[in-house]
Structures are given as C-alpha cells and as structure tokens.
Design a protein around this motif. Structure first.
Motif, PDB file in Angstrom:
ATOM      1  N   LEU A 114     -11.861  -6.475  26.942  1.00 41.93           N
ATOM      2  CA  LEU A 114     -11.676  -6.543  28.392  1.00 41.93           C
ATOM      3  C   LEU A 114     -12.924  -6.068  29.129  1.00 41.93           C
ATOM      4  O   LEU A 114     -13.316  -6.648  30.143  1.00 41.93           O
ATOM      5  N   CYS A 115     -13.552  -5.023  28.618  1.00 46.66           N
ATOM      6  CA  CYS A 115     -14.766  -4.507  29.255  1.00 46.66           C
ATOM      7  C   CYS A 115     -15.961  -5.435  29.063  1.00 46.66           C
ATOM      8  O   CYS A 115     -16.934  -5.360  29.825  1.00 46.66           O
ATOM      9  N   SER A 116     -15.893  -6.306  28.065  1.00 47.76           N
ATOM     10  CA  SER A 116     -17.017  -7.206  27.776  1.00 47.76           C
ATOM     11  C   SER A 116     -16.949  -8.525  28.526  1.00 47.76           C
ATOM     12  O   SER A 116     -17.909  -9.306  28.501  1.00 47.76           O
ATOM     13  N   LEU A 117     -15.828  -8.810  29.192  1.00 46.30           N
ATOM     14  CA  LEU A 117     -15.673 -10.093  29.877  1.00 46.30           C
ATOM     15  C   LEU A 117     -16.644 -10.219  31.047  1.00 46.30           C
ATOM     16  O   LEU A 117     -17.085  -9.219  31.632  1.00 46.30           O
ATOM     17  N   GLU A 118     -16.957 -11.458  31.378  1.00 50.81           N
ATOM     18  CA  GLU A 118     -17.874 -11.722  32.485  1.00 50.81           C
ATOM     19  C   GLU A 118     -17.376 -11.073  33.769  1.00 50.81           C
ATOM     20  O   GLU A 118     -16.176 -10.976  34.012  1.00 50.81           O
ATOM     21  N   GLY A 150     -16.077 -10.442  37.245  1.00 50.89           N
ATOM     22  CA  GLY A 150     -15.198 -11.246  38.077  1.00 50.89           C
ATOM     23  C   GLY A 150     -14.014 -11.841  37.335  1.00 50.89           C
ATOM     24  O   GLY A 150     -13.075 -12.323  37.966  1.00 50.89           O
ATOM     25  N   ARG A 151     -14.057 -11.802  36.030  1.00 47.83           N
ATOM     26  CA  ARG A 151     -12.949 -12.358  35.245  1.00 47.83           C
ATOM     27  C   ARG A 151     -11.705 -11.483  35.390  1.00 47.83           C
ATOM     28  O   ARG A 151     -10.580 -11.981  35.427  1.00 47.83           O
ATOM     29  N   VAL A 152     -11.911 -10.181  35.483  1.00 50.98           N
ATOM     30  CA  VAL A 152     -10.819  -9.233  35.693  1.00 50.98           C
ATOM     31  C   VAL A 152     -10.909  -8.731  37.132  1.00 50.98           C
ATOM     32  O   VAL A 152     -11.990  -8.384  37.611  1.00 50.98           O
ATOM     33  N   GLY A 153      -9.767  -8.708  37.825  1.00 47.85           N
ATOM     34  CA  GLY A 153      -9.745  -8.254  39.202  1.00 47.85           C
ATOM     35  C   GLY A 153     -10.206  -6.811  39.342  1.00 47.85           C
ATOM     36  O   GLY A 153     -10.093  -6.011  38.405  1.00 47.85           O
ATOM     37  N   ALA A 154     -10.704  -6.461  40.525  1.00 44.43           N
ATOM     38  CA  ALA A 154     -11.299  -5.147  40.741  1.00 44.43           C
ATOM     39  C   ALA A 154     -10.309  -4.016  40.480  1.00 44.43           C
ATOM     40  O   ALA A 154     -10.648  -3.014  39.837  1.00 44.43           O
ATOM     41  N   THR A 155      -9.082  -4.166  40.946  1.00 41.43           N
ATOM     42  CA  THR A 155      -8.088  -3.106  40.769  1.00 41.43           C
ATOM     43  C   THR A 155      -7.757  -2.907  39.297  1.00 41.43           C
ATOM     44  O   THR A 155      -7.698  -1.782  38.797  1.00 41.43           O
ATOM     45  N   GLN A 156      -7.560  -4.019  38.587  1.00 43.56           N
ATOM     46  CA  GLN A 156      -7.242  -3.926  37.168  1.00 43.56           C
ATOM     47  C   GLN A 156      -8.432  -3.385  36.382  1.00 43.56           C
ATOM     48  O   GLN A 156      -8.262  -2.586  35.452  1.00 43.56           O
ATOM     49  N   LEU A 157      -9.645  -3.790  36.767  1.00 46.81           N
ATOM     50  CA  LEU A 157     -10.839  -3.330  36.060  1.00 46.81           C
ATOM     51  C   LEU A 157     -11.019  -1.822  36.226  1.00 46.81           C
ATOM     52  O   LEU A 157     -11.380  -1.126  35.267  1.00 46.81           O
ATOM     53  N   ARG A 158     -10.758  -1.304  37.420  1.00 50.84           N
ATOM     54  CA  ARG A 158     -10.868   0.143  37.626  1.00 50.84           C
ATOM     55  C   ARG A 158      -9.902   0.907  36.726  1.00 50.84           C
ATOM     56  O   ARG A 158     -10.240   1.942  36.155  1.00 50.84           O
ATOM     57  N   GLU A 159      -8.696   0.364  36.571  1.00 53.37           N
ATOM     58  CA  GLU A 159      -7.714   1.020  35.716  1.00 53.37           C
ATOM     59  C   GLU A 159      -8.144   0.972  34.253  1.00 53.37           C
ATOM     60  O   GLU A 159      -7.983   1.955  33.512  1.00 53.37           O
ATOM     61  N   ILE A 160      -8.696  -0.159  33.823  1.00 51.84           N
ATOM     62  CA  ILE A 160      -9.183  -0.284  32.443  1.00 51.84           C
ATOM     63  C   ILE A 160     -10.312   0.706  32.193  1.00 51.84           C
ATOM     64  O   ILE A 160     -10.330   1.411  31.169  1.00 51.84           O
ATOM     65  N   GLU A 161     -11.241   0.791  33.120  1.00 47.73           N
ATOM     66  CA  GLU A 161     -12.371   1.709  32.965  1.00 47.73           C
ATOM     67  C   GLU A 161     -11.898   3.158  32.953  1.00 47.73           C
ATOM     68  O   GLU A 161     -12.436   3.995  32.217  1.00 47.73           O
ATOM     69  N   ARG A 162     -10.893   3.472  33.734  1.00 43.30           N
ATOM     70  CA  ARG A 162     -10.344   4.825  33.749  1.00 43.30           C
ATOM     71  C   ARG A 162      -9.765   5.178  32.374  1.00 43.30           C
ATOM     72  O   ARG A 162      -9.973   6.282  31.863  1.00 43.30           O
ATOM     73  N   ILE A 163      -9.071   4.205  31.758  1.00 44.85           N
ATOM     74  CA  ILE A 163      -8.476   4.429  30.435  1.00 44.85           C
ATOM     75  C   ILE A 163      -9.565   4.590  29.390  1.00 44.85           C
ATOM     76  O   ILE A 163      -9.511   5.486  28.537  1.00 44.85           O
ATOM     77  N   VAL A 164     -10.588   3.729  29.451  1.00 43.10           N
ATOM     78  CA  VAL A 164     -11.657   3.772  28.464  1.00 43.10           C
ATOM     79  C   VAL A 164     -12.439   5.084  28.550  1.00 43.10           C
ATOM     80  O   VAL A 164     -12.790   5.693  27.537  1.00 43.10           O
ATOM     81  N   LEU A 165     -12.687   5.520  29.771  1.00 47.79           N
ATOM     82  CA  LEU A 165     -13.472   6.741  29.971  1.00 47.79           C
ATOM     83  C   LEU A 165     -12.642   8.010  29.764  1.00 47.79           C
ATOM     84  O   LEU A 165     -13.172   9.104  29.699  1.00 47.79           O
ATOM     85  N   GLY A 166     -11.314   7.825  29.662  1.00 48.53           N
ATOM     86  CA  GLY A 166     -10.442   8.957  29.399  1.00 48.53           C
ATOM     87  C   GLY A 166     -10.226   9.818  30.624  1.00 48.53           C
ATOM     88  O   GLY A 166      -9.845  10.977  30.547  1.00 48.53           O
TER      89      GLY A 166
END
Length: 234
Positions: A212-216, A218-234
């Motif tokens: 998910l973090c490697s996708l181009e 804009g492929r993942v919406g901003a709100t969803q991407l922030r949540e993914i990054e929060r999970i990845v960064l712990g």
C-alpha cells in the motif's frame, strides 16, 4: 497457437471450461465415497461417487465446506469435484476462506501438472476478471475483491503476484475495489494484524502494508493514506 484473450471475463470462462475438460477423466474412473452417514444419506454417497456433472447443485456447498474428517478419502473427493466447486466459488456461492483452506488440506499443489496448471489459470483469470468489474456481481451474488484476494493468497501461499497485478491494473474498477478494500481493512479489520484463511494460514499485514505504501501517488485517498502511514509508523 491459441489467440491471446484480452477480455478478462472471457478468459475466466475459457479457464473454467478448460478446468472441466482437464478433470473430466476423473469422473469416469471407479470411485467409492465413504463418509459420515449421520450427516449424509447412502444415496448422497452414491451420487457423489457417480458422474460429477450429475451431482445435485445443492450438494456441492456441503462437500465444499464439510470438515475433512467426514470423508474416507477427502483429497480424492475434493479433486474429483473441483470443476463444480471452483465454478461455484468464482460465482460467489461458497465461503471463500473455507474453500481456500480445504484446497490446502486436499494438497492441490501435489496434483498432476495438468490439473495444477488448469487451476492456476482459473486463479489468474478470476483475479483479473474481478479487478475489471465493480461491484463484483453475478446473477446470484456479490463478491468482494478482498474475498477473491484472500482465496488466492491462501491457496497459493503468497500475496505478492496478486498485489502486483492489482498495482498494474489501472482501471476505474480496480481503483474502486482498492477504496472498498481499505474501507474494510481500516475499519472492520485490524490491518496491522491481518491474517487470511479460515485457519489464519497467511499473515498478510507486513506485505500488504508495504504494498500500500509503494503504490503510485494518488492511488490511495489522502485520508486512508494517513491512516496507513500512522499504522506503519506505529
């Protein structure tokens, strides 16, 4: 040489037809079905031992979902009925995670090469067909993309090739499926500890989060991407 099939839906139908033809000889071989006579009548066992195309439609889900210890020869029975089971699976009429786990139990990766190849072509064609149609509907059911992905990841033991195809499939349907999948993974499921399969055979979280973090952009919406990054960064 057969022409290259570009229509993903036609490729799936062709793959299912090839599966029928590849497994058809098994239907003609003598086979005895022994099983739990508390759950199944002798007439059920007899019909399961006969021509596969004559097995009643309503009996297929019972066999597809049944515990392996209900049958004297579970791998043999599952292998014989594979064309019927897989067709019902791709039409969304079976419990995807349970069937995937049953295929592992049946040892499908040790079947003859022609049978494995026919199954692998169905997996490939089903995935591409699913990614090109949103929502994933048939005449009878709606199938979620995450259910197809779970089936393929568990039966093959890996997410990598399926995620690679998803990344390279730049269609509106594939992107809408991604948004739907993230809605489920981020809200209903704990993506940080996501496991796939009826018996949690595949620990999907690390690979899925990296993908998910490697996708181009804009492929993942901003709100969803922030949540993914929060999970990845712990």
């Amino acid at each position: 040489m057969r022409p290259h099939i570009t229509d993903p839906h036609q490729r799936l139908q062709n793959a299912l037809d090839t599966l029928d033809a590849t497994f058809a000889p098994l239907s003609d071989l003598p086979f005895t079905v022994g099983g739990c006579t508390y759950c199944y009548a002798e007439s059920d066992l007899q019909v399961l031992a006969g021509p596969v195309h004559l097995v009643p439609e309503d009996l297929i889900p019972h066999v597809a979902h049944e515990a392996t210890n209900h049958w004297d020869d579970f791998p043999g029975l599952y292998r014989r009925l594979t064309p019927r089971i897989v067709r019902a699976l791709t039409e969304g009429r079976l419990l995807h995670d349970m069937v995937a786990s049953r295929y592992l139990a049946a040892g499908w990766r040790d079947w003859p090469a022609s049978e494995r190849a026919a199954l692998e072509e169905v997996w490939q064609a089903w995935w591409r067909s699913a990614l090109h149609m949103h929502p994933g509907t048939t005449a009878r059911t709606t199938t979620r993309i995450i259910d197809v992905l779970e089936t393929l990841a568990v039966t093959t033991g890996t997410l990598k090739p399926w995620l690679a195809v998803w990344a390279e499939t730049r269609t509106d349907a594939a992107d809408r499926h991604l948004e739907d999948a993230l809605d489920t993974w981020l809200i209903e499921d704990d993506i940080a500890d996501l496991q796939l399969g009826f018996y949690d055979e595949v620990y999907a979280a690390p690979e899925l989060l990296r993908w998910l973090c490697s996708l181009e952009r804009g492929r993942v919406g901003a709100t969803q991407l922030r949540e993914i990054e929060r999970i990845v960064l712990g």
